[in-house]
Design a protein around this motif. Structure first.
Motif, PDB file in Angstrom:
ATOM      1  N   ARG A  86       0.847  -1.211   0.000  1.00  0.00           N
ATOM      2  CA  ARG A  86       0.000   0.000   0.000  1.00  0.00           C
ATOM      3  C   ARG A  86       0.870   1.245   0.000  1.00  0.00           C
ATOM      4  NH1 ARG A  86      -3.643  -0.262   4.885  1.00  0.00           N
ATOM      5  NH2 ARG A  86      -4.618   1.583   3.994  1.00  0.00           N
TER       6      ARG A  86
ATOM      7  N   ALA B 156       2.243   1.717  -3.547  1.00  0.00           N
ATOM      8  CA  ALA B 156       1.188   2.208  -4.448  1.00  0.00           C
ATOM      9  C   ALA B 156       0.934   3.679  -4.201  1.00  0.00           C
ATOM     10  CB  ALA B 156      -0.099   1.401  -4.233  1.00  0.00           C
ATOM     11  N   ASN B 157       0.911   4.043  -2.932  1.00  0.00           N
ATOM     12  CA  ASN B 157       0.653   5.438  -2.591  1.00  0.00           C
ATOM     13  C   ASN B 157       1.777   6.349  -3.074  1.00  0.00           C
ATOM     14  OD1 ASN B 157      -0.914   7.477  -1.252  1.00  0.00           O
ATOM     15  ND2 ASN B 157       0.789   7.590   0.211  1.00  0.00           N
TER      16      ASN B 157
ATOM     17  N   PHE C 106       1.559   6.836  -6.726  1.00  0.00           N
ATOM     18  CA  PHE C 106       0.439   7.718  -7.086  1.00  0.00           C
ATOM     19  C   PHE C 106       0.824   9.177  -6.885  1.00  0.00           C
ATOM     20  CE2 PHE C 106      -3.517   9.873  -5.676  1.00  0.00           C
ATOM     21  CZ  PHE C 106      -4.198   9.803  -6.880  1.00  0.00           C
ATOM     22  N   VAL C 107       1.411   9.470  -5.722  1.00  0.00           N
ATOM     23  CA  VAL C 107       1.824  10.860  -5.464  1.00  0.00           C
ATOM     24  C   VAL C 107       2.860  11.284  -6.500  1.00  0.00           C
ATOM     25  CG1 VAL C 107       2.882  12.415  -3.790  1.00  0.00           C
ATOM     26  CG2 VAL C 107       1.341  10.620  -3.004  1.00  0.00           C
TER      27      VAL C 107
ATOM     28  N   CYS D   5       1.182  12.153  -9.735  1.00  0.00           N
ATOM     29  CA  CYS D   5       0.493  13.444  -9.655  1.00  0.00           C
ATOM     30  C   CYS D   5       1.498  14.593  -9.788  1.00  0.00           C
ATOM     31  CB  CYS D   5      -0.258  13.579  -8.335  1.00  0.00           C
ATOM     32  SG  CYS D   5      -1.728  12.556  -8.269  1.00  0.00           S
ATOM     33  N   ILE D   6       2.646  14.446  -9.109  1.00  0.00           N
ATOM     34  CA  ILE D   6       3.686  15.475  -9.219  1.00  0.00           C
ATOM     35  C   ILE D   6       4.191  15.545 -10.654  1.00  0.00           C
ATOM     36  CG2 ILE D   6       6.016  16.114  -8.484  1.00  0.00           C
ATOM     37  CD1 ILE D   6       5.376  14.921  -5.759  1.00  0.00           C
TER      38      ILE D   6
ATOM     39  N   THR E 163       1.878  17.490 -12.822  1.00  0.00           N
ATOM     40  CA  THR E 163       2.014  18.928 -12.604  1.00  0.00           C
ATOM     41  C   THR E 163       3.259  19.468 -13.294  1.00  0.00           C
ATOM     42  OG1 THR E 163       1.029  18.510 -10.452  1.00  0.00           O
ATOM     43  CG2 THR E 163       1.947  20.696 -10.830  1.00  0.00           C
TER      44      THR E 163
ATOM     45  N   ILE F 168      -5.403  16.808  -8.371  1.00  0.00           N
ATOM     46  CA  ILE F 168      -5.258  16.023  -7.135  1.00  0.00           C
ATOM     47  C   ILE F 168      -4.017  16.471  -6.366  1.00  0.00           C
ATOM     48  CG2 ILE F 168      -4.790  13.719  -6.219  1.00  0.00           C
ATOM     49  CD1 ILE F 168      -6.507  12.618  -8.506  1.00  0.00           C
ATOM     50  N   PHE F 169      -2.918  16.692  -7.122  1.00  0.00           N
ATOM     51  CA  PHE F 169      -1.701  17.152  -6.451  1.00  0.00           C
ATOM     52  C   PHE F 169      -1.940  18.485  -5.747  1.00  0.00           C
ATOM     53  CE2 PHE F 169       2.180  19.800  -6.725  1.00  0.00           C
ATOM     54  CZ  PHE F 169       2.954  19.108  -5.812  1.00  0.00           C
TER      55      PHE F 169
ATOM     56  N   PHE G 287      -2.123  17.098  -2.011  1.00  0.00           N
ATOM     57  CA  PHE G 287      -0.761  16.849  -1.542  1.00  0.00           C
ATOM     58  C   PHE G 287       0.094  18.098  -1.386  1.00  0.00           C
ATOM     59  CE2 PHE G 287      -1.614  12.870  -4.113  1.00  0.00           C
ATOM     60  CZ  PHE G 287      -2.118  12.205  -3.016  1.00  0.00           C
TER      61      PHE G 287
ATOM     62  N   GLY H  86      -8.121   4.591   8.053  1.00  0.00           N
ATOM     63  CA  GLY H  86      -6.756   4.143   7.828  1.00  0.00           C
ATOM     64  C   GLY H  86      -6.372   4.084   6.371  1.00  0.00           C
ATOM     65  N   ALA H  87      -7.115   4.783   5.502  1.00  0.00           N
ATOM     66  CA  ALA H  87      -6.782   4.748   4.086  1.00  0.00           C
ATOM     67  C   ALA H  87      -5.513   5.552   3.828  1.00  0.00           C
ATOM     68  CB  ALA H  87      -7.925   5.340   3.264  1.00  0.00           C
ATOM     69  N   THR H  88      -4.714   5.103   2.839  1.00  0.00           N
ATOM     70  CA  THR H  88      -3.609   5.932   2.385  1.00  0.00           C
ATOM     71  C   THR H  88      -4.208   7.026   1.490  1.00  0.00           C
ATOM     72  OG1 THR H  88      -3.282   4.607   0.395  1.00  0.00           O
ATOM     73  CG2 THR H  88      -2.040   3.951   2.359  1.00  0.00           C
ATOM     74  N   PRO H  89      -3.456   8.114   1.270  1.00  0.00           N
ATOM     75  CA  PRO H  89      -3.976   9.155   0.364  1.00  0.00           C
ATOM     76  C   PRO H  89      -4.420   8.585  -0.978  1.00  0.00           C
ATOM     77  CG  PRO H  89      -2.034   9.954   1.487  1.00  0.00           C
ATOM     78  CD  PRO H  89      -2.215   8.516   1.917  1.00  0.00           C
ATOM     79  N   PHE H  90      -3.652   7.620  -1.512  1.00  0.00           N
ATOM     80  CA  PHE H  90      -4.008   6.996  -2.785  1.00  0.00           C
ATOM     81  C   PHE H  90      -5.389   6.364  -2.707  1.00  0.00           C
ATOM     82  CE2 PHE H  90      -3.641   2.846  -5.176  1.00  0.00           C
ATOM     83  CZ  PHE H  90      -3.968   3.388  -6.405  1.00  0.00           C
ATOM     84  N   GLU H  91      -5.614   5.597  -1.619  1.00  0.00           N
ATOM     85  CA  GLU H  91      -6.913   4.927  -1.473  1.00  0.00           C
ATOM     86  C   GLU H  91      -8.024   5.934  -1.227  1.00  0.00           C
ATOM     87  OE1 GLU H  91      -4.875   0.911   0.397  1.00  0.00           O
ATOM     88  OE2 GLU H  91      -5.547   2.550   1.675  1.00  0.00           O
TER      89      GLU H  91
ATOM     90  N   VAL I  24      -8.204   9.010  -2.291  1.00  0.00           N
ATOM     91  CA  VAL I  24      -8.541   9.717  -3.530  1.00  0.00           C
ATOM     92  C   VAL I  24      -9.303   8.817  -4.481  1.00  0.00           C
ATOM     93  CG1 VAL I  24      -7.568  10.726  -5.628  1.00  0.00           C
ATOM     94  CG2 VAL I  24      -6.661  11.385  -3.401  1.00  0.00           C
ATOM     95  N   THR I  25      -8.767   7.603  -4.733  1.00  0.00           N
ATOM     96  CA  THR I  25      -9.379   6.773  -5.769  1.00  0.00           C
ATOM     97  C   THR I  25     -10.668   6.103  -5.304  1.00  0.00           C
ATOM     98  OG1 THR I  25      -7.898   5.022  -5.090  1.00  0.00           O
ATOM     99  CG2 THR I  25      -7.266   6.284  -7.035  1.00  0.00           C
TER     100      THR I  25
END
Lengths: 279, 319
Positions: free
Chosen positions: A7, A10-11, A14-15, A18-19, A22, B104-105, B109, B214-219, B221-222
């Motif tokens: 997880r 994956a996170n 994803f970040v 996104c960067i 941008t 999203i960024f 974030f 307890g979700a990660t930011p990825f979870e 968002v999606t």
């Protein structure tokens, strides 16, 4: 691999994406501005503003195109601000909640993003074909039709932002609704209305497509609005697609001038809008 | 003196209070709003009337035939129509992930102090005039694309394979794909701006709930935030599509402007808007003009449908 690690990876991915997105967007902006500067700045001199467009191979500038653009945009803005402010006022103060008001708002939003070339075709059929001639008036009307929806939209937004106590105070002094709107609400929303005008101006000053068959273009200096008139965008279009190096250089200079003007007006408009949003 | 001005003021106030002046102002505002409605109706009517001769002469064949020949006066619009749809969809496919990523960024974030200047910079992309994109595309992007993408691909790809067919073309950089690339950059700032607004409308509790589980930011968002703004999100996509369909000058510069049916992604082509921009002022016969205006009507129907759906979806999301 354990679940928590998966997880986290994956996170992180994803970040990162996104960067990256941008950075791609910012990179595109930088690349375009860089090309404009490197290709355009060298060509800027006094001749650009004093001489009219040259024959290939001889010295010249963009004076006729600059003047033409300014004249048509100025007339277009007068028309667009009158129509847009009144229409936006009607939507905000009078009939915005009626069914008709909702239809007008909806179609105004559609008009806001309708292809500008279709507006050009409409004005061609309305003003050019019946009178057998391309003219700067037709060009200005086409541009006005493109700016008016923006002014309308901004006006409505800015007027609805004004507190109702202002209206009540005016009414309590015995003024009618129209007088309250004209002398209190419009004044309070002044910066916001100006923003709408600036954004509309920024939109139309770079427009090319609707001018191709309304004002057409003119290689000579002309201030006669009932005749074809040059404009910066149509001149850039003609020069950029030509086979002559000096014409192409002028096209880059023109593109730089337009881009700088539009971006400056846009930025001022947005800054003003921010001022008014702050209560 | 003082009493005179007082009287004048009182008189003026009385005049303004008269129902006549009030009604006049209200009527003026009403007619301005109606004028906007009328101008849109005028656009439709003028396109329908002007394009009627072409529709009558060619019937439905106008939409399906690929032959466009001003010499023999035969006009079929399938080439530009397909070119328009393909470039728009392709640019949407390129712009959508970018717009999502940017918004999203910026919302989820990015530190707030950085977010504002970055957002302004991305929105500046929307302010650059179409013709400047066109010039940049023609003089910078197209040559780069030809030497660094097209030529290497042509040397390594088997021209008889399906991917060879898909990417076949004259290596000059002016083709459907580069036009879509430019379009993608052009619609990106509009899409990311509206996406950002949508993400900002999500109530803080929704975010807190997601992270609380307890979700990660990825979870978050999606699985929570994007589904929350699904309707509006589809609206944004349609809005981007509507913009791409009607974009004229940038495409005219870089699509190569050939009339036929495009056979590959790297083939030159045309769109409805680029065809009108290129030919309208030079159209000599009435049928040619009419065919171009008929093309305009097709474009209007396409964009109106797409934009109307976009606006409806965005309006319902906000409630």
């Amino acid at each position: 691999m354990d679940r928590a690690l998966r997880r986290r990876i994956a996170n992180g991915l994803f970040v990162g994406l996104c960067i990256a997105a941008t950075l791609v967007a910012l990179g595109a902006l930088v690349l375009i501005l860089w090309s404009l500067l490197t290709q355009g700045v060298g060509g800027i001199d006094l001749k650009i503003f004093t001489m009219t467009q040259p024959a290939p191979g001889s010295p010249g500038g963009l004076a006729n195109a600059i003047v033409g653009s300014l004249m048509m945009c100025a007339l277009a803005m007068v028309l667009a601000v009158v129509v847009g402010v009144l229409a936006g006022t009607w939507l905000a103060e009078y009939g915005g909640r009626t069914t008709y008001g909702q239809i007008v708002r909806f179609l105004n939003d559609v008009l806001l993003s309708a292809p500008s070339i279709l507006v050009g075709l409409f004005v061609y059929q309305l003003l050019v074909r019946p009178f057998h001639g391309f003219s700067a008036y037709a060009g200005a009307v086409a541009l006005a039709l493109l700016a008016a929806p923006i002014v309308t939209r901004t006006t409505e937004d800015m007027l609805t932002l004004q507190p109702n106590t202002l209206r009540e105070a005016g009414m309590a002094l015995g003024a009618g609704r129209g007088l309250v709107i004209r002398s209190i609400i419009w004044k309070a929303a002044g910066a916001g209305l100006l923003t709408g005008g600036l954004l509309g101006f920024a939109r139309i000053s770079g427009e090319t497509a609707p001018l191709l068959f309304t004002s057409l273009g003119n290689q000579f200096f002309s201030t006669n609005m009932s005749q074809p008139m040059a404009s910066l965008p149509t001149t850039i279009f003609q020069f950029a697609l030509s086979a002559y190096d000096d014409w192409r250089r002028l096209a880059w200079v023109g593109a730089l001038l337009i881009a700088v003007a539009v971006l400056a007006v846009n930025t001022i408009g947005r800054l003003l809008a921010r001022e008014t949003h702050r209560p | 003196m003082a009493s005179v001005t007082m009287e004048a003021a009182a008189e003026r106030q009385a005049q303004d209070r008269q129902p006549g002046g009030e009604a006049l102002f209200r009527a003026l505002c009403f007619s301005a709003a109606t004028l906007l409605l009328a101008s849109l109706a005028g656009v439709v009517a003028s396109l329908a009337i002007g394009g009627w001769p072409a529709f009558r002469a060619f019937g439905l064949g106008f939409l399906t035939s690929t032959e466009w020949n001003p010499v023999t006066e035969v006009y079929g619009a399938a080439g530009p129509i397909v070119g328009t749809v393909v470039t728009s969809l392709l640019s949407l496919a390129l712009a959508l992930p970018l717009a999502l990523g940017v918004s999203i960024f910026l919302v989820e974030f990015c530190p707030r102090t950085v977010a504002r200047p970055v957002a302004i910079a991305v929105e500046l992309l929307a302010g650059i005039p179409s013709i400047v994109y066109g010039m940049w595309g023609l003089f910078v992007l197209a040559p780069w694309f030809a030497t660094h993408v097209q030529l290497p691909l042509m040397m390594h790809l088997d021209p008889d394979s399906w991917i060879g067919h898909l990417l076949y073309g004259v290596p000059n950089g002016a083709n459907i794909f580069t036009a879509s690339l430019i379009l993608a950059i052009m619609i990106l700032p509009y899409m990311s701006a509206v996406f950002r607004e949508l993400l900002l409308t999500i109530p803080a509790q929704v975010r807190e709930a997601a992270y609380g589980l307890g979700a990660t930011p990825f979870e978050a968002v999606t699985q929570v935030l994007l589904p929350y703004v699904r309707r509006g999100g589809v609206g944004v996509i349609m809005l981007g599509l509507g913009r791409a369909l009607g974009e004229t000058m940038a495409v005219t510069f870089i699509i190569g402007n050939s009339h036929g049916f495009p056979h590959s992604l790297f083939d030159s082509g045309s769109t409805i808007a680029s065809t009108i921009a290129n030919e309208f002022a030079e159209a000599t016969s009435d049928m040619h003009t009419s065919a171009l205006i008929a093309l305009g009507l097709v474009l209007f129907v396409l964009t109106f449908a797409v934009l109307a759906i976009a606006r409806l979806l965005l309006a319902t999301q906000k409630h």
